[in-house]
Design an enzyme around this catalytic site. Structure first.
Site, PDB file in Angstrom:
ATOM      1  N   PRO A   1      57.839  49.596   4.505  1.00  0.00           N
ATOM      2  CG  PRO A   1      59.224  47.958   5.644  1.00  0.00           C
ATOM      3  CD  PRO A   1      59.245  49.275   4.884  1.00  0.00           C
ATOM      4  CB  CYS A   2      52.563  49.713   4.327  1.00  0.00           C
ATOM      5  SG  CYS A   2      51.915  47.913   4.352  1.00  0.00           S
ATOM      6  CG  ASN A   3      54.810  46.356   9.208  1.00  0.00           C
ATOM      7  OD1 ASN A   3      54.569  46.338   7.998  1.00  0.00           O
ATOM      8  ND2 ASN A   3      55.259  45.638  10.020  1.00  0.00           N
TER       9      ASN A   3
END
EC number: 2.1.1.37
Length: 576
Positions: free
Chosen positions: A536-538
């Site tokens: 995930p690239c949050n």
DNA sequence: TGCATTCGGATATTGTCT
DNA sequence: AGACAATATCCGAATGCA
């Protein structure tokens, strides 16, 4: 039903069939590929052996070279390096009980009762009830420091590291040290302690040489005061090669430690904060990332970086090729498309929907002026349409893409995400792989695994990797899928049950994938042929205004989970 | 320097159920 | 009325390129 592509009049030439397959027929007569499902026989056993595994060894010296050590105000890199080396020397404390790594709350749903039983045996209560709120603090600084330290310890423990080691790493590095430093410190101590990471003679020498090299590079870079060596993005962003395009031949030699088994494939956003891709690449065995913008393969942009050890020869795209322009994908929009809107492709499909009032505002603005509207209005409308990926669906009327249109653009079967909430669909699709791009990269594996493969799918989302393999007609014997979102697991599960004969093992919490469980699983199924996932690239995404803190943010520890798990799998399989 | 692009998140508002 | 869920609105900067 949403007024999707076209209508009754000739418009709709892009179609999904009812079998859950994607069918793209631009001329209305082409025969789309329909992977022959469920026809392959069970073919157990390891499918491929390349070189011996090159497990990661101690990375202490790498810390400096990798630029992971930020100024903590307490001595800088030199003294910290000494500290780390000292820790490495004393790090072999036999009293540390690795097997006591606390494991919380894996909720496993799976078809294989044996494996389920095995993993469920580790079930424990979740630790989500921890409350950070502390209203009656007398000494805020003290409490804040304490909580930061505790938080990091808890994170490391959740990742499967022994608490003792987590505490010691923080004592040695300081509570301000990035998670990456702490993790590799623990790794380095494990490397010299047990066979998984450290008993490979020769590797030590090799990696020491590599570390010295990195350290030197870092010192050179330090003239510029920054540890973050930038990773230049290619322009155009075409990767190593593209379907039906002859680019310059790429000389891609994988570092020996990167060569499998297993094959692995890691994905994340290309445009990340400075230094992130350098760090990712260095963790993932110094492999040069392949940056690809999916706009070369479909009608929407999607700039992503992929770190993998797949062969890059003998690639072939999924057929039929997806439409590359908006008009080809959605012909009905041509009727309403104003001549002054020059867009031929969409920008990146994002996770959230633009506010519906934009449609009203744009319609209002255009209705007030004559046909070619003044430049000022054009500019406003174009800017809005570009950032929100709006399409023309009526006279002076724009609209957001529908979820099923995003499914189509991203290469998923029709209704893949249907049945879950609308915002959930946007979110899951916006976070997903572009199936055709990933399938193009994975296509080199097709001939290598005629009897199917075992896949470890990390952060699976709605199953972009699985759909890609399926559309490549690669059978999946067993997929161990890690995905935290129940909604996403539902999407993958329902698709799986409709299209697959293999076994899907669902894991909710990546933290529950400990070394012991990985080893147990690998011995049962005979090893993983492919480890695939995008963390995930949050913390990396350009749209995130709040927590865009690279690989040092709390959520970015998920990357290190990927690294930890991959490295563990490599090590275990290297001994098999 | 200006411009375009970007796997988002916190909060307010509305809708739904009991 | 109130809890809860779903939806709507508002918000900015890092990065790279021309």
């Amino acid at each position: 039903m949403a007024d999707r592509v076209g209508g009754s009049d000739d418009g709709d030439k892009s179609e999904w069939n009812s079998d859950g397959e994607v069918a793209r027929s631009l001329d209305g007569a082409g025969s789309p590929i329909a992977p022959s499902r469920n026809k392959l026989k069970d073919a157990p056993g390891p499918s491929l052996l390349v070189n011996g595994a090159g497990p990661s060894a101690s990375l202490v010296e790498d810390f400096v070279g990798m630029g992971l050590i930020k100024g903590n105000g307490d001595g800088g890199a030199e003294s910290l390096l000494e500290l780390l080396l000292a820790y490495k020397a004393i790090g072999n404390d036999p009293s540390l009980d690795k097997s006591s790594a606390s494991v919380c709350g894996p909720r496993t749903i799976c078809d294989d009762k044996d494996i389920l039983a095995n993993w469920d045996a580790h079930d424990a209560s979740t630790s989500s009830d921890r409350d950070h709120a502390s209203d009656d603090s007398g000494d805020e600084d003290f409490l804040q420091g304490l909580s930061q330290k505790d938080e990091k310890i808890e994170s490391l423990v959740r990742m499967g590291f022994p608490k003792d080691e987590a505490e010691m790493a923080i004592v040695r590095c300081g509570q301000d040290a990035p998670m990456s430093v702490l993790i590799d410190l623990i790794y380095s101590s494990e490397a010299s302690e047990d066979g998984y990471y450290g008993n490979f003679s020769g590797h030590e020498d090799d990696s020491f040489g590599g570390r010295k090299e990195k350290r030197k590079r870092s010192e050179d870079a330090e003239q510029g005061s920054s540890h973050d060596e930038p990773m230049p993005l290619p322009n155009p962003m075409v990767g190593f090669n593209l379907p039906n395009v002859s680019l310059r031949s790429v000389d891609r030699s994988l570092p020996s430690k990167a060569i499998g088994p297993p094959f692995f494939y890691y994905e994340n956003v290309a445009i990340a904060p400075k230094g992130v891709w350098t760090t990712i690449s260095q963790f993932l065995y110094d492999i040069q990332p392949e940056f690809v913008d999916s706009r070369f393969l479909c009608a929407a942009a999607r700039k992503r970086g992929y770190v993998h050890n797949l062969p890059i020869e003998n690639r072939s795209p999924l057929l039929p090729l997806p439409p590359k322009t908006i008009f080809e994908a959605f012909p009905h929009t041509k009727k309403w498309w104003p001549s002054w809107d020059p867009r031929k492709q969409f920008n990146c499909l994002l996770t959230s929907m633009a506010k519906p009032k934009l449609t009203e505002q744009i319609h209002h603005a255009l209705a007030k002026c004559k046909d070619p509207p003044p430049r000022r209005v054009q500019k406003y409308v174009l800017e809005t349409c570009r950032t929100a990926n709006l399409v023309w669906v009526g006279l002076n009327k724009v609209a957001h893409l529908e979820p099923d249109e995003m499914e189509f653009l991203l290469g998923f079967p029709k209704d893949h995400t249907r049945g879950i909430g609308r915002p959930e669909r946007f979110k899951s699709l916006g976070n997903s792989f572009h199936v055709d791009t990933v399938a193009y990269h994975l296509s080199a594996l097709r001939d290598m695994f005629p009897h199917g493969m075992n896949v470890l799918s990390l952060f699976s989302g709605i199953g972009g990797a699985e759909v890609a393999l399926h559309r490549l007609d690669i059978r999946m014997k067993t997929v161990v899928s890690v995905e935290i979102s129940e909604t996403n697991r539902f999407v993958l599960r329902t698709w799986w049950n409709q299209t697959q004969t293999g076994t899907l093992i669902e894991i909710t919490d990546v933290q529950s994938l400990t070394t012991e469980r990985l080893e147990s699983c690998i011995r049962r199924i005979g090893g993983f042929d492919l480890v695939i996932g995008g963390s995930p690239c949050n913390n990396l995404a350009g749209r995130n205004r709040f927590h865009r803190d690279g690989l040092e943010g709390e959520q970015s520890s998920l990357f290190y989970h990927y690294y930890r798990i991959l490295d563990t799998v490599k090590s275990i399989m290297g001994r098999m």
